[in-house]
Design a protein around this motif. Structure first.
Motif, PDB file in Angstrom:
ATOM      1  N   PHE A 581       0.832  -1.201   0.000  1.00  0.00           N
ATOM      2  CA  PHE A 581       0.000   0.000   0.000  1.00  0.00           C
ATOM      3  C   PHE A 581       0.867   1.252   0.000  1.00  0.00           C
ATOM      4  CE2 PHE A 581      -1.886   3.411   2.554  1.00  0.00           C
ATOM      5  CZ  PHE A 581      -2.999   3.713   1.776  1.00  0.00           C
ATOM      6  N   ALA A 582       1.898   1.269   0.850  1.00  0.00           N
ATOM      7  CA  ALA A 582       2.753   2.449   0.962  1.00  0.00           C
ATOM      8  C   ALA A 582       3.495   2.716  -0.348  1.00  0.00           C
ATOM      9  CB  ALA A 582       3.754   2.265   2.104  1.00  0.00           C
ATOM     10  N   GLU A 583       3.999   1.667  -0.977  1.00  0.00           N
ATOM     11  CA  GLU A 583       4.734   1.868  -2.227  1.00  0.00           C
ATOM     12  C   GLU A 583       3.821   2.382  -3.334  1.00  0.00           C
ATOM     13  OE1 GLU A 583       7.957   1.867  -2.440  1.00  0.00           O
ATOM     14  OE2 GLU A 583       7.981   1.373  -0.304  1.00  0.00           O
ATOM     15  N   GLN A 584       2.581   1.870  -3.375  1.00  0.00           N
ATOM     16  CA  GLN A 584       1.637   2.353  -4.383  1.00  0.00           C
ATOM     17  C   GLN A 584       1.296   3.823  -4.150  1.00  0.00           C
ATOM     18  OE1 GLN A 584      -2.022   2.634  -3.371  1.00  0.00           O
ATOM     19  NE2 GLN A 584      -2.410   3.674  -5.310  1.00  0.00           N
ATOM     20  N   GLN A 585       1.064   4.192  -2.876  1.00  0.00           N
ATOM     21  CA  GLN A 585       0.749   5.581  -2.559  1.00  0.00           C
ATOM     22  C   GLN A 585       1.942   6.503  -2.834  1.00  0.00           C
ATOM     23  OE1 GLN A 585      -2.203   7.245  -1.034  1.00  0.00           O
ATOM     24  NE2 GLN A 585      -3.017   5.490  -2.151  1.00  0.00           N
ATOM     25  N   LEU A 586       3.142   6.042  -2.499  1.00  0.00           N
ATOM     26  CA  LEU A 586       4.327   6.860  -2.758  1.00  0.00           C
ATOM     27  C   LEU A 586       4.537   7.081  -4.252  1.00  0.00           C
ATOM     28  CD1 LEU A 586       6.921   5.562  -0.136  1.00  0.00           C
ATOM     29  CD2 LEU A 586       5.911   7.839  -0.250  1.00  0.00           C
ATOM     30  N   GLN A 587       4.252   6.065  -5.058  1.00  0.00           N
ATOM     31  CA  GLN A 587       4.399   6.241  -6.499  1.00  0.00           C
ATOM     32  C   GLN A 587       3.413   7.285  -7.014  1.00  0.00           C
ATOM     33  OE1 GLN A 587       6.870   4.903  -8.449  1.00  0.00           O
ATOM     34  NE2 GLN A 587       6.057   6.465  -9.838  1.00  0.00           N
ATOM     35  N   GLU A 588       2.160   7.233  -6.507  1.00  0.00           N
ATOM     36  CA  GLU A 588       1.175   8.235  -6.915  1.00  0.00           C
ATOM     37  C   GLU A 588       1.631   9.640  -6.516  1.00  0.00           C
ATOM     38  OE1 GLU A 588      -2.764   7.477  -5.602  1.00  0.00           O
ATOM     39  OE2 GLU A 588      -2.946   5.544  -6.652  1.00  0.00           O
ATOM     40  N   ARG A 589       2.178   9.764  -5.322  1.00  0.00           N
ATOM     41  CA  ARG A 589       2.622  11.085  -4.861  1.00  0.00           C
ATOM     42  C   ARG A 589       3.862  11.555  -5.613  1.00  0.00           C
ATOM     43  NH1 ARG A 589       1.752  11.575   1.640  1.00  0.00           N
ATOM     44  NH2 ARG A 589      -0.304  10.608   1.785  1.00  0.00           N
ATOM     45  N   ARG A 590       4.742  10.623  -5.952  1.00  0.00           N
ATOM     46  CA  ARG A 590       5.919  10.993  -6.747  1.00  0.00           C
ATOM     47  C   ARG A 590       5.487  11.526  -8.113  1.00  0.00           C
ATOM     48  NH1 ARG A 590       8.254   6.556  -6.358  1.00  0.00           N
ATOM     49  NH2 ARG A 590       9.900   6.961  -4.839  1.00  0.00           N
ATOM     50  N   ASP A 591       4.522  10.851  -8.725  1.00  0.00           N
ATOM     51  CA  ASP A 591       4.038  11.274 -10.038  1.00  0.00           C
ATOM     52  C   ASP A 591       3.356  12.635  -9.980  1.00  0.00           C
ATOM     53  OD1 ASP A 591       4.974   8.869 -11.006  1.00  0.00           O
ATOM     54  OD2 ASP A 591       3.009   7.882 -11.002  1.00  0.00           O
ATOM     55  N   ALA A 592       2.681  12.913  -8.848  1.00  0.00           N
ATOM     56  CA  ALA A 592       1.944  14.177  -8.712  1.00  0.00           C
ATOM     57  C   ALA A 592       2.745  15.258  -8.006  1.00  0.00           C
ATOM     58  CB  ALA A 592       0.634  13.927  -7.956  1.00  0.00           C
ATOM     59  N   ALA A 593       4.012  14.958  -7.661  1.00  0.00           N
ATOM     60  CA  ALA A 593       4.865  15.917  -6.927  1.00  0.00           C
ATOM     61  C   ALA A 593       4.190  16.371  -5.639  1.00  0.00           C
ATOM     62  CB  ALA A 593       5.222  17.114  -7.795  1.00  0.00           C
ATOM     63  N   MET A 594       3.743  15.408  -4.847  1.00  0.00           N
ATOM     64  CA  MET A 594       3.128  15.664  -3.547  1.00  0.00           C
ATOM     65  C   MET A 594       4.079  15.221  -2.444  1.00  0.00           C
ATOM     66  SD  MET A 594       0.029  16.937  -3.797  1.00  0.00           S
ATOM     67  CE  MET A 594      -1.426  17.065  -4.820  1.00  0.00           C
ATOM     68  N   PRO A 595       3.893  15.712  -1.195  1.00  0.00           N
ATOM     69  CA  PRO A 595       4.738  15.274  -0.086  1.00  0.00           C
ATOM     70  C   PRO A 595       4.731  13.744   0.017  1.00  0.00           C
ATOM     71  CG  PRO A 595       3.358  17.103   0.602  1.00  0.00           C
ATOM     72  CD  PRO A 595       2.906  16.705  -0.771  1.00  0.00           C
ATOM     73  N   PRO A 596       5.890  13.127   0.274  1.00  0.00           N
ATOM     74  CA  PRO A 596       7.151  13.731   0.738  1.00  0.00           C
ATOM     75  C   PRO A 596       8.107  14.163  -0.374  1.00  0.00           C
ATOM     76  CG  PRO A 596       7.285  11.351   0.863  1.00  0.00           C
ATOM     77  CD  PRO A 596       5.904  11.659   0.373  1.00  0.00           C
ATOM     78  N   PHE A 597       7.627  14.223  -1.624  1.00  0.00           N
ATOM     79  CA  PHE A 597       8.486  14.619  -2.737  1.00  0.00           C
ATOM     80  C   PHE A 597       8.380  16.118  -3.030  1.00  0.00           C
ATOM     81  CE2 PHE A 597       7.045  10.262  -3.251  1.00  0.00           C
ATOM     82  CZ  PHE A 597       8.265   9.596  -3.198  1.00  0.00           C
ATOM     83  N   ALA A 598       7.589  16.814  -2.260  1.00  0.00           N
ATOM     84  CA  ALA A 598       7.468  18.262  -2.346  1.00  0.00           C
ATOM     85  C   ALA A 598       7.140  18.770  -0.944  1.00  0.00           C
ATOM     86  CB  ALA A 598       6.378  18.661  -3.339  1.00  0.00           C
TER      87      ALA A 598
END
Length: 702
Positions: A581-598
């Motif tokens: 679940f965490a890896e799927q959510q992190l990939q979505e956030r990475r693609d959308a430039a959302m925290p923790p990637f922004a």
């Protein structure tokens, strides 16, 4: 106490009015040299207030007649440099005044006691710190627990203790605290929990292990004298262990060597009023600055902490935290099995499906306990008239008043406005006004009816109870209700998220979430993370006692009633697979430039009208571009202001503006440069009617 006379110039942190523009420190004269961190009473306007000496100044400002320090709190040792650096960092990072953070961190009674009252309190002998851990028989650690303990002892950290519910994280905390106390006779530990209702049971375990004189609690549920006593014990070192909620991160703990943040994912660690700090993030900063090890513990870590604990790879140096995994339950107990009920196949408006009711009956008849989770208190979210479409709207907020059947009231859960339930529709006079939706109060009533014929093993009728904010208002009510659950007096417990985490219920074998679908398609990008965490934590209350489960010949179960059984979150829950679940959510956030990637911040304006609130934020945005503030356009993006989802609360209109950046320092530099412009705009005539404005750095809800 001693009275000051002219002689020395000092800068003092005092709590000045919010956004007053008075500056962080005020200058006073003192008859004697005062060390930084000394507590003093100083005149401010017509009042006398508590302050903290921040530094000694070489000379007074020219042409200024300084006011004198009124009194020095001689009996309390100065607050050390570590504490002052923590306060200074929090003020800078969260864009608040230094005096506000400093005084907020001190116990309220310290500001109010008369000098002679404080002197009497300080003359009372402090209890001698002691640890009696050797007198308590210790349970053997599992291999996973022992590995985690050894890693924490050997490595500098910070650590993310990723342990499934029931894996024994608390015992690891206890052993680490015990080792730290044994290694250093003056060392102190800070253990934080997200909510007040989790403090008493943890306090009992620590007192049983280390003795009552070594442990103090710090949380807002204590009386002011209790908070002052605990704070003084931590400050003078007589308390070796401080247990508390988010406010405890600011406690003065001079010999701090270990910080534990239990349930680190919990949103309660983020302050939502005034200075909007994150106690979890400040704990990490304080541990690094003060040389204390930090342990973050959770079965469902926040995605920020999960990403920060990622292992190194060929193209990634890895995160700052060391991840320690404890996937197994103590006593070889199995994690609860997920049972999914497709509500599309149930009759319309069904609250409890037939399979779930049958399972509840079976468990109660075997003497087991069940828990029903619905994160909405009251009887129904709204009353409605079908004839004229009237709804029980709050006259002061953009929200409905919730129907509470127990006392026949309509209550706004935002501003607190309460009225009696009308006998007829206020709009058309029709007597046919009906509740829409379900709350915990209605679930409790329906279950009592549906299970009326069910009998416990001794032949007595089933006992249904409810725990939520309404049933626990009275002092001691929560403790009494939890005691009934632990003793077996309650068969079916209905409640909100306050029963879903941290509690060690030994005889609960079934947990059911009856209406969880709202967060599946929320506009808030954090909603899936919160829902997954809540369901995993709630399911973790089932089947925690492996011996009891084995004796009953059953297995813990998490029931999920949903209209979306094919949702990806359901598949991850079925496998208890937080990692997927965490890896799927992190990939979505990475693609959308959302925290923790922004990195994000919110600026909010509250005013009497939408026009004033929107106008203030638009003017603030224009001023930022006009002045060419650092980072704007390159690293910092300003979005247009929009009303909050609930835009009016207590007759105040609320508007917010989002800032995003790919660089944390760039965002901080921009906010620091923006603050003077916001202060200047606040006082302009066209913004008359502005109630307040605030900056929320690293917001949890947008």
């Amino acid at each position: 106490m001693s009275t000051a006379e002219p002689g020395h110039t000092i800068a003092v942190a005092v709590q000045t009015p919010a956004h007053s523009g008075m500056g962080d420190l005020l200058t006073y004269r003192s008859a004697q040299p005062l060390a930084p961190g000394t507590l003093v009473r100083v005149p401010l306007g017509r009042r006398e207030v508590l302050g903290v000496v921040w530094e000694a100044l070489a000379a007074p400002p020219e042409g200024v007649d300084l006011r004198a320090v009124a009194a020095v709190l001689d009996g309390i040792a100065p607050l050390d440099a570590h504490w002052r650096r923590l306060v200074n960092f929090a003020a800078r990072y969260y864009q608040r005044s230094l005096g506000e953070i400093a005084l907020m961190a001190l116990p309220p009674q310290l500001r109010d006691l008369q000098p002679e009252q404080l002197a009497r309190r300080l003359r009372r002998p402090a209890p001698t710190a002691q640890t009696d851990a050797a007198a308590v028989p210790l349970v053997a650690l599992s291999a996973e627990q022992e590995n985690a303990r050894a890693q924490i002892a050997a490595q500098p950290g910070p650590f993310l203790l990723f342990g499934s519910t029931g894996s024994g994280k608390t015992e690891v905390y206890l052993r680490c605290v015990q080792a730290m106390l044994a290694a250093d006779p003056s060392a102190q530990a800070l253990v934080m929990v997200p909510e007040i209702n989790l403090t008493p049971q943890l306090e009992e375990r620590f007192i049983a292990r280390f003795g009552a004189t070594s442990v103090v609690a710090l949380h807002s549920g204590m009386t002011n004298p209790q908070r002052l006593k605990s704070w003084l014990a931590a400050h003078n070192g007589s308390a070796r262990i401080v247990l508390g909620t988010r406010m405890a991160v600011f406690a003065s703990i001079p010999q701090l060597r270990l910080i534990v943040v239990d349930e680190e994912h919990d949103a309660s660690y983020k302050q939502q009023e005034g200075a909007r700090y994150s106690a979890r993030d400040l704990a990490i900063w304080r541990g690094r600055e003060q040389g204390a090890k930090v342990i973050l513990g959770s079965a469902t870590p926040s995605l920020e902490s999960w990403y920060a604990s990622r292992p190194a790879s060929a193209d990634d140096p890895g995160g700052r935290y060391l991840r320690l995994h404890m996937p197994s339950r103590i006593g070889e107990g199995a994690l609860p099995r997920l049972r999914v009920v497709n509500m599309n196949h149930q009759p319309r408006r069904t609250v409890f499906s037939a399979p779930l009711l049958a399972a509840l009956q079976e468990r109660v008849e075997r003497g087991e306990q069940c828990m029903i989770l619905l994160n909405r208190r009251g009887y129904a979210p709204v009353l409605h008239c079908a004839d004229c479409d009237w709804k029980s709207d709050c006259p002061h907020c953009s929200a409905h008043q919730v129907f509470h059947k127990a006392d026949r009231t309509l209550r706004c859960h935002h501003c607190g406005f309460t009225v009696r339930v009308p006998r007829a529709c206020p709009g058309c006079g029709s007597p046919d006004i009906t509740p829409i939706g379900k709350g915990t109060e209605q679930l409790e009533e329906q279950l009592a009816t549906l299970l009326a014929d069910v009998r416990r093993p001794d032949g007595s009728p089933v006992r249904v109870a409810r725990i939520d904010a309404d049933t626990t208002r009275a002092k001691g009510a929560l403790e009494a209700q939890l005691a009934q659950v632990h003793s077996g007096e309650t068969d079916v417990l209905v409640g909100t998220q306050m029963i879903a985490k941290g509690h060690d219920f030994r005889r609960i074998t079934l947990v059911a979430a009856v209406q969880p679908d709202g967060a599946f398609f929320s506009s808030d990008f954090r909603a899936p993370e919160r829902l997954f965490s809540l369901l995993m934590q709630a399911g973790g209350r089932a089947g925690r006692d492996a011996q009891y489960i084995a004796s009953q010949g059953s297995r813990g179960e998490l029931w999920l009633q949903t209209f979306h059984p094919e949702h990806g979150m359901v598949a991850a829950l079925r496998q208890h697979d937080y990692i997927a679940f965490a890896e799927q959510q992190l990939q979505e956030r990475r693609d959308a430039a959302m925290p923790p990637f922004a990195f994000q911040a919110l600026v909010r304006a509250d005013a009497r009208t939408q026009e004033v609130a929107q106008g203030f934020l638009l003017a603030a945005s224009d001023a930022a571009y006009t002045q060419g503030l650092p980072g704007l356009g390159d690293h910092v993006t300003l979005y247009p202001p929009v009303p909050l989802v609930i835009q009016r609360v207590a007759n105040v209109e609320r508007v917010q503006m989002l800032l995003e950046s790919d660089n944390r320092p760039a965002l901080q530099h921009f906010l620091a440069a923006w603050q003077p412009l916001l202060l200047a705009l606040r006082n302009q005539p066209e913004h008359k009617g502005l109630v307040r404005w605030l900056v929320d750095v690293d917001p949890l809800a947008i």
